[in-house]
Enzyme design. Structure first.
Site, PDB file in Angstrom:
ATOM      1  N   ARG A 169      61.417  16.177 -41.143  1.00 55.43           N
ATOM      2  CA  ARG A 169      62.871  16.018 -41.036  1.00 55.43           C
ATOM      3  C   ARG A 169      63.421  15.553 -42.383  1.00 55.43           C
ATOM      4  O   ARG A 169      63.189  14.414 -42.797  1.00 55.43           O
ATOM      5  CB  ARG A 169      63.243  15.006 -39.948  1.00 55.43           C
ATOM      6  N   ASP A 455      65.271   2.432 -35.776  1.00 57.48           N
ATOM      7  CA  ASP A 455      65.542   3.097 -37.050  1.00 57.48           C
ATOM      8  C   ASP A 455      67.029   2.989 -37.338  1.00 57.48           C
ATOM      9  O   ASP A 455      67.740   2.210 -36.705  1.00 57.48           O
ATOM     10  CB  ASP A 455      65.018   4.529 -37.070  1.00 57.48           C
TER      11      ASP A 455
END
EC number: 2.3.3.9
Length: 559
Positions: A169, A455
């Protein structure tokens, strides 16, 4: 006279990060030229797409609601399908995600998950060291040579014979890379991430992992199909450069912004030959809901812990995603299980695992083809749930059509979630946001906090929810300490909460770690953003300058 050591950069490129011999193998002249070509070709499209985001937000701020675009109804109503899913990734029932540090990559690839999504985005603090070391680690993983010696445990980690399939990603379109200037401007972060990884690994990946396909990617933070069109152009450009078939590169798009849920068909259509599905990026989706409706005081969310997948707007989003993906012949991936195994408390651990199992049972029964986990310890429990419901079927693309979701409309996707706003919710937001940002500023982008692996998405929810409540003086259930129930949130009350939560953080982490960490700096940045008169787009974008380190020494000079 000493030779000047530096990167052999092509014309128009300035490398401002420190020189390192290993980094130089990634930042080769040919690899950088590939990135430069992408930047020059797509720079105008990217800038236009970012301007369109701003214009859309201005319309929402004036009261307009997101909705399905009437001009692309023909795409939504059409009977087209995406390219067939490559056999090597037909079964994606459990995927693990995490940052690109060496030990994490090895453990994730060995975790028995079907896929490991190596994250250069929300789970990574984008320092020069993290990004370049991450590229080195990914290259070594693709080559099968990656090892890690944990000196503290005197343990050597290496890859098993059977490993998960690697997806990467890159960062979103909005994030710059200030350590690399191209024609005097910061490189686009995602083009640097993609370009370096693809250039060095496409051939070996296709031989060792992709069985003739790949590489594979996850694409974050899109708001409109025009952004998917840019990615499609990037993929076609990369395929043409190295001489592989169109459609070799495949990507799953995270639907993690509210505007994008109304563009799912259009996004898949733009990436038709390169798509292998959509994913419910549910934490960022909640963040985006607040951000989209930042100017609408009648849309205040309850405590974030109450905004789960059973809320109507979240369930509708998941159901429509499944229906859309299966209609177009690609995977509909579920959301993240962020729980962390609790080793010293079996009872608490079992309670956490039960939450995970129930969430994953909901997903697989709804029709999702796979799901995410943040920790290897969750894989067995999640795999058991999906195996028990899917059996030996690789996915549910053909088996679960979800035609009942065809009638879901804008009202379903925008319905305000039910719940209460509490002082304890404000405290949790503040505590988590400051601790995450402190870790991010010191180079860690994936942080265990209160039993969950957090995150940037969680920090963003915490920030924008605090901002929203402060902006509109939300009434919060709970005692403010002087017997007022409920209490109206004011800047002065927020200042007091911040002070008290900083004291709690110091008690929890200890004086030594608190003193040596960047908790005070994080507190200053987080509080400033919560109290800002207008909402900043991204916490990490505002904080990015704090981790940019320009090396002015001769050793980092470019040749």
């Amino acid at each position: 006279m000493l030779d000047v050591v530096g990167y052999d950069a092509p014309e128009g490129v300035e490398i401002r990060g420190r020189y390192d011999e290993e980094f130089a193998t990634i930042l080769s002249k040919d690899a950088l030229q590939f990135v430069v070509d992408l930047q020059r070709e797509f720079k105008g499209d990217i800038k236009y797409a970012m301007e369109c985001r701003k214009e859309a937000q201005m319309r929402y701020n004036k009261g307009e609601l997101p909705g399905f675009d009437p001009t692309t109804k023909f795409v939504r109503d059409g009977e087209w399908v995406c390219a067939a899913v490559p056999p090597v990734v037909a079964d994606r029932r459990v995927e693990i995600t995490g940052p690109v540090d060496r030990k994490m990559i090895i453990n994730a690839l060995n975790s028995a998950a079907k896929v490991f999504m190596a994250d250069l985005e929300d789970a990574l603090s984008p320092s020069w060291e993290n990004l370049m070391r991450g590229q080195v680690n990914l290259r070594d993983a693709i080559n099968g040579t990656i090892t890690f010696h944990d000196k503290a445990r005197d343990k050597v980690y290496k890859l098993n014979q059977r490993i998960a399939t690697l997806f990467v990603r890159p960062r979103g379109w909005h994030l710059p890379e200030a350590h690399v200037l191209i024609d005097g401007e910061p490189a686009t972060g995602c083009l640097l991430d993609f370009g370096l990884y693809f250039f060095h690994n496409w051939y070996t990946f296709r031989q060792r992992q992709g069985k003739g396909f790949g590489p594979f990617f996850y694409l974050p933070k899109m708001e409109h199909s025009r952004e998917a069109r840019i990615w499609n152009g990037v993929f076609e450009r990369a395929e043409k450069l190295v001489g592989i078939e169109k459609g070799s590169i495949r990507a799953t798009v995270l639907i993690e912004t509210l505007p994008a849920v109304f563009q799912m068909d259009e996004i898949l259509h733009e990436l038709k030959d390169h798509s292998i599905g959509l994913n419910c990026g549910r934490w960022d989706y909640i963040f985006s809901y607040v951000k989209t409706f930042q100017a609408q005081p009648d849309r205040l969310l309850p405590d974030r812990v109450q905004v789960g997948m059973t809320q109507h707007f979240m369930k509708s989003y998941s159901d429509l995603l499944i229906r859309t993906c299966h209609r177009r012949g690609v995977h509909a991936m579920g959301g993240m299980a962020a729980q962390i195994p609790i080793k010293d408390d079996p009872e608490a651990n079992e309670a956490a695992m039960e939450l995970v199992r129930n969430d994953k049972l909901r997903e697989v029964k709804a029709g999702h083809d796979g799901t995410w986990a943040a920790h290897p310890g969750l894989i067995p429990a999640i795999m058991e749930v999906f195996n028990g419901n899917m059996g030996d079927k690789a996915n549910q693309i053909r088996g679960v059509a979800r035609e009942d979701a065809a009638n879901l409309g804008a009202a379903d996707l925008l319905e305000l979630p039910r719940g209460v706003r509490t002082l304890e919710g404000l405290r949790l937001n503040t505590r988590v946001g400051i601790q995450y940002l402190a870790a991010w500023l010191t180079g860690t982008g994936s942080v265990p906090l209160y039993g969950l692996m957090e995150d940037a998405a969680t920090a963003e929810i915490s920030r924008v929810q605090n901002w929203q409540w402060l902006k509109y003086g939300a009434a919060l259930d709970g005692d403010d300490g002087v017997g007022v129930k409920p209490v109206t949130l004011t800047p002065s009350l927020f200042d007091r909460v911040v002070e008290e939560e900083m004291e709690r953080i110091e008690r929890e982490v200890g004086k030594e770690r608190f003193g040596s960490g960047m908790f005070k700096e994080a507190c200053k940045i987080f509080s400033k953003q919560c109290l800002a008169p207008t909402l900043d787009d991204f916490l990490t974008l505002d904080a990015y300058d704090n981790i940019v380190v320009v090396d002015h020494s001769k050793e980092s000079s470019n040749i």
